[in-house]
Design a protein around this motif. Structure first.
Motif, PDB file in Angstrom:
ATOM      1  N   UNK A 108       5.834  -2.144   3.897  1.00  0.00           N
ATOM      2  CA  UNK A 108       6.665  -3.095   3.157  1.00  0.00           C
ATOM      3  C   UNK A 108       7.310  -2.436   1.932  1.00  0.00           C
ATOM      4  N   UNK A 109       6.557  -1.570   1.250  1.00  0.00           N
ATOM      5  CA  UNK A 109       7.123  -0.873   0.089  1.00  0.00           C
ATOM      6  C   UNK A 109       8.237   0.076   0.514  1.00  0.00           C
ATOM      7  N   UNK A 110       8.044   0.778   1.616  1.00  0.00           N
ATOM      8  CA  UNK A 110       9.108   1.657   2.106  1.00  0.00           C
ATOM      9  C   UNK A 110      10.405   0.869   2.282  1.00  0.00           C
ATOM     10  N   UNK A 111      10.319  -0.262   2.969  1.00  0.00           N
ATOM     11  CA  UNK A 111      11.529  -1.047   3.241  1.00  0.00           C
ATOM     12  C   UNK A 111      12.170  -1.570   1.964  1.00  0.00           C
ATOM     13  N   UNK A 112      11.354  -2.009   1.017  1.00  0.00           N
ATOM     14  CA  UNK A 112      11.904  -2.542  -0.226  1.00  0.00           C
ATOM     15  C   UNK A 112      12.586  -1.452  -1.047  1.00  0.00           C
ATOM     16  N   UNK A 113      11.955  -0.285  -1.139  1.00  0.00           N
ATOM     17  CA  UNK A 113      12.583   0.803  -1.900  1.00  0.00           C
ATOM     18  C   UNK A 113      13.882   1.232  -1.230  1.00  0.00           C
ATOM     19  N   UNK A 114      13.869   1.353   0.089  1.00  0.00           N
ATOM     20  CA  UNK A 114      15.088   1.754   0.794  1.00  0.00           C
ATOM     21  C   UNK A 114      16.203   0.727   0.629  1.00  0.00           C
ATOM     22  N   UNK A 115      15.832  -0.526   0.475  1.00  0.00           N
ATOM     23  CA  UNK A 115      16.827  -1.579   0.262  1.00  0.00           C
ATOM     24  C   UNK A 115      17.469  -1.471  -1.119  1.00  0.00           C
ATOM     25  N   UNK A 116      16.651  -1.141  -2.136  1.00  0.00           N
ATOM     26  CA  UNK A 116      17.127  -1.184  -3.512  1.00  0.00           C
ATOM     27  C   UNK A 116      17.499   0.201  -4.071  1.00  0.00           C
ATOM     28  N   UNK A 117      16.810   1.243  -3.637  1.00  0.00           N
ATOM     29  CA  UNK A 117      17.066   2.594  -4.173  1.00  0.00           C
ATOM     30  C   UNK A 117      17.133   3.572  -2.995  1.00  0.00           C
ATOM     31  N   UNK A 118      18.140   3.458  -2.165  1.00  0.00           N
ATOM     32  CA  UNK A 118      18.164   4.240  -0.919  1.00  0.00           C
ATOM     33  C   UNK A 118      18.243   5.745  -1.123  1.00  0.00           C
ATOM     34  N   UNK A 119      18.704   6.172  -2.298  1.00  0.00           N
ATOM     35  CA  UNK A 119      18.855   7.613  -2.521  1.00  0.00           C
ATOM     36  C   UNK A 119      17.545   8.333  -2.757  1.00  0.00           C
ATOM     37  N   UNK A 120      16.471   7.601  -3.056  1.00  0.00           N
ATOM     38  CA  UNK A 120      15.167   8.229  -3.285  1.00  0.00           C
ATOM     39  C   UNK A 120      14.522   8.575  -1.948  1.00  0.00           C
ATOM     40  N   UNK A 121      14.035   9.797  -1.816  1.00  0.00           N
ATOM     41  CA  UNK A 121      13.270  10.176  -0.630  1.00  0.00           C
ATOM     42  C   UNK A 121      11.861   9.604  -0.749  1.00  0.00           C
ATOM     43  N   UNK A 122      11.388   9.026   0.346  1.00  0.00           N
ATOM     44  CA  UNK A 122      10.054   8.434   0.361  1.00  0.00           C
ATOM     45  C   UNK A 122       9.149   9.256   1.257  1.00  0.00           C
ATOM     46  N   UNK A 123       8.062   9.722   0.669  1.00  0.00           N
ATOM     47  CA  UNK A 123       7.008  10.422   1.398  1.00  0.00           C
ATOM     48  C   UNK A 123       5.822   9.476   1.538  1.00  0.00           C
ATOM     49  N   UNK A 124       5.152   9.553   2.661  1.00  0.00           N
ATOM     50  CA  UNK A 124       3.988   8.709   2.894  1.00  0.00           C
ATOM     51  C   UNK A 124       2.746   9.573   3.074  1.00  0.00           C
ATOM     52  N   UNK A 125       1.613   8.914   3.059  1.00  0.00           N
ATOM     53  CA  UNK A 125       0.331   9.563   3.353  1.00  0.00           C
ATOM     54  C   UNK A 125      -0.115   9.116   4.734  1.00  0.00           C
ATOM     55  N   UNK A 126      -0.523  10.063   5.560  1.00  0.00           N
ATOM     56  CA  UNK A 126      -1.073   9.725   6.870  1.00  0.00           C
ATOM     57  C   UNK A 126      -2.519  10.195   6.919  1.00  0.00           C
ATOM     58  N   UNK A 127      -3.411   9.256   6.725  1.00  0.00           N
ATOM     59  CA  UNK A 127      -4.853   9.446   6.832  1.00  0.00           C
ATOM     60  C   UNK A 127      -5.450   8.046   6.859  1.00  0.00           C
ATOM     61  N   UNK A 128      -6.634   7.914   7.399  1.00  0.00           N
ATOM     62  CA  UNK A 128      -7.200   6.591   7.621  1.00  0.00           C
ATOM     63  C   UNK A 128      -8.071   6.085   6.484  1.00  0.00           C
ATOM     64  N   UNK A 129      -8.350   6.916   5.487  1.00  0.00           N
ATOM     65  CA  UNK A 129      -9.334   6.506   4.474  1.00  0.00           C
ATOM     66  C   UNK A 129      -8.964   5.228   3.708  1.00  0.00           C
ATOM     67  N   UNK A 130      -7.678   4.928   3.411  1.00  0.00           N
ATOM     68  CA  UNK A 130      -7.415   3.673   2.703  1.00  0.00           C
ATOM     69  C   UNK A 130      -7.680   2.424   3.549  1.00  0.00           C
ATOM     70  N   UNK A 131      -7.822   2.613   4.858  1.00  0.00           N
ATOM     71  CA  UNK A 131      -7.981   1.485   5.774  1.00  0.00           C
ATOM     72  C   UNK A 131      -9.347   1.474   6.462  1.00  0.00           C
TER      73      UNK A 131
END
Length: 335
Positions: A108-131
């Motif tokens: 949801x945060x990815x989509x919101x940032x891309x909607x409002x500040x599309x020029x910022x590159x978004x990096x994510x974390x891929x690991x299961x520990x937060x879940x």
């Protein structure tokens, strides 16, 4: 070719240190705001958007707060944010299904940032520990962290993030074979032309992560340690083998984590492969610096900028750092 130097006094090394102008002319490495990735913690848990006790000055952010952070980053010239979720304990399970939920906090945060500040590159974390209700980066059975089953879960997580609009996927799990599996899945799904992989290729089993685990709510859940999948801090040849493997499997960029205690590894990786190489100035590094700063033992801006310049000197193309906005302001003031 080895340069030959005349003997003193014909050779005086201090000549080029005499004035600020001369020092600037011969400086070998420079730090820029364009070298910074800002890691932020995000949450949709009511009341959890507070300061992380072990990371002074770092706050978990709501979705609206994450958008404001992206706007701030854009104003400061920081090119990228990296998202780390603090997940409601009620949705954590041993199978980690929330990790690939299209409506989880990260997506949801990815989509919101891309909607409002599309020029910022978004990096994510891929690991299961937060879940993961057991606190590990992978699925666990009878106390053993499962590799291949975890990779299948991570692929689903990667696809959900790519679909949400992530620019850079950051696999931090250290499972064998996950880069090849993610790259194939991303290509097959049609995201291959746009989505990059910045692999945590050399991630060490480090005590420096403790404040981070507080920030994402994984500390209390973790049983045992992560030494069967994260690297032995005594090894650096192994780090090169891991980097080579991840590049061969389709990683676009690689990372060394933690940062400052492993600058020798950063240098070896850059020299050996010549690929975009990043380091993560992790939570423990930040917390130590801030503790000394708040006690008046170190100057905030000076120690911050010196530590970040060290990454550049070691060959890094960029740094993930919680100091990113403060460093951007300090660099602007120096300009």
């Amino acid at each position: 070719m080895t340069p030959l130097f005349p003997a003193f006094p014909h050779n005086r090394m201090r000549r080029l240190r005499r004035t600020a102008a001369l020092r600037d002319l011969v400086q070998e490495n420079r730090l820029s705001v364009k070298d910074l990735i800002w890691p932020i913690f995000i949450t949709d848990v009511a009341g959890a958007d507070v300061e992380v006790p072990s990371m002074p000055g770092v706050f978990r952010k709501t979705i609206e707060g994450a958008v404001r952070a992206a706007e701030e980053a854009a104003e400061l010239g920081i090119p990228a944010l990296c998202l780390f979720p603090y997940t409601d304990p009620a949705v954590k399970t041993e199978l980690c299904e929330e990790a690939w939920n299209p409506e989880n906090i990260t997506n949801r945060v990815i989509r919101e940032i891309k909607k409002h500040v599309p020029e910022i590159a978004i990096m994510t974390d891929i690991a299961l520990d937060p879940y993961n209700s057991l606190g590990h980066d992978g699925l666990v059975k009878d106390g053993v962290i499962l590799n291949d089953e975890t990779v299948e879960a991570l692929v689903k997580m990667a696809l959900a993030q790519a679909e949400a609009g992530a620019d850079i996927l950051g696999p931090s799990d250290m499972m064998d074979g996950r880069i090849a599996a993610m790259r194939k899945a991303i290509e097959d799904a049609g995201y291959g032309r746009d989505v990059s992989i910045l692999s945590y290729s050399a991630k060490f089993a480090s005590v420096y992560y403790s404040p981070f685990r507080d920030a994402v709510g994984a500390s209390g859940a973790l049983k045992g340690d992560k030494k069967t999948y994260q690297m032995n801090p005594g090894n650096s040849d192994e780090a090169l083998r891991l980097v080579a493997r991840d590049l061969a499997e389709g990683a676009d960029m690689v990372m060394v984590k933690p940062g400052q205690p492993y600058l020798d590894v950063c240098r070896r990786v850059k020299d050996e492969f010549g690929v975009p190489t990043f380091a993560y100035q992790v939570s423990g590094e930040y917390a130590m610096a801030m503790a000394a700063i708040r006690n008046g033992w170190l100057d905030h801006d000076k120690v911050m900028l010196e530590s970040l310049l060290g990454f550049k000197r070691a060959g890094c193309d960029g740094v993930l750092t919680y100091f990113a906005p403060a460093a951007a302001r300090a660099l602007a003031n120096r300009a």
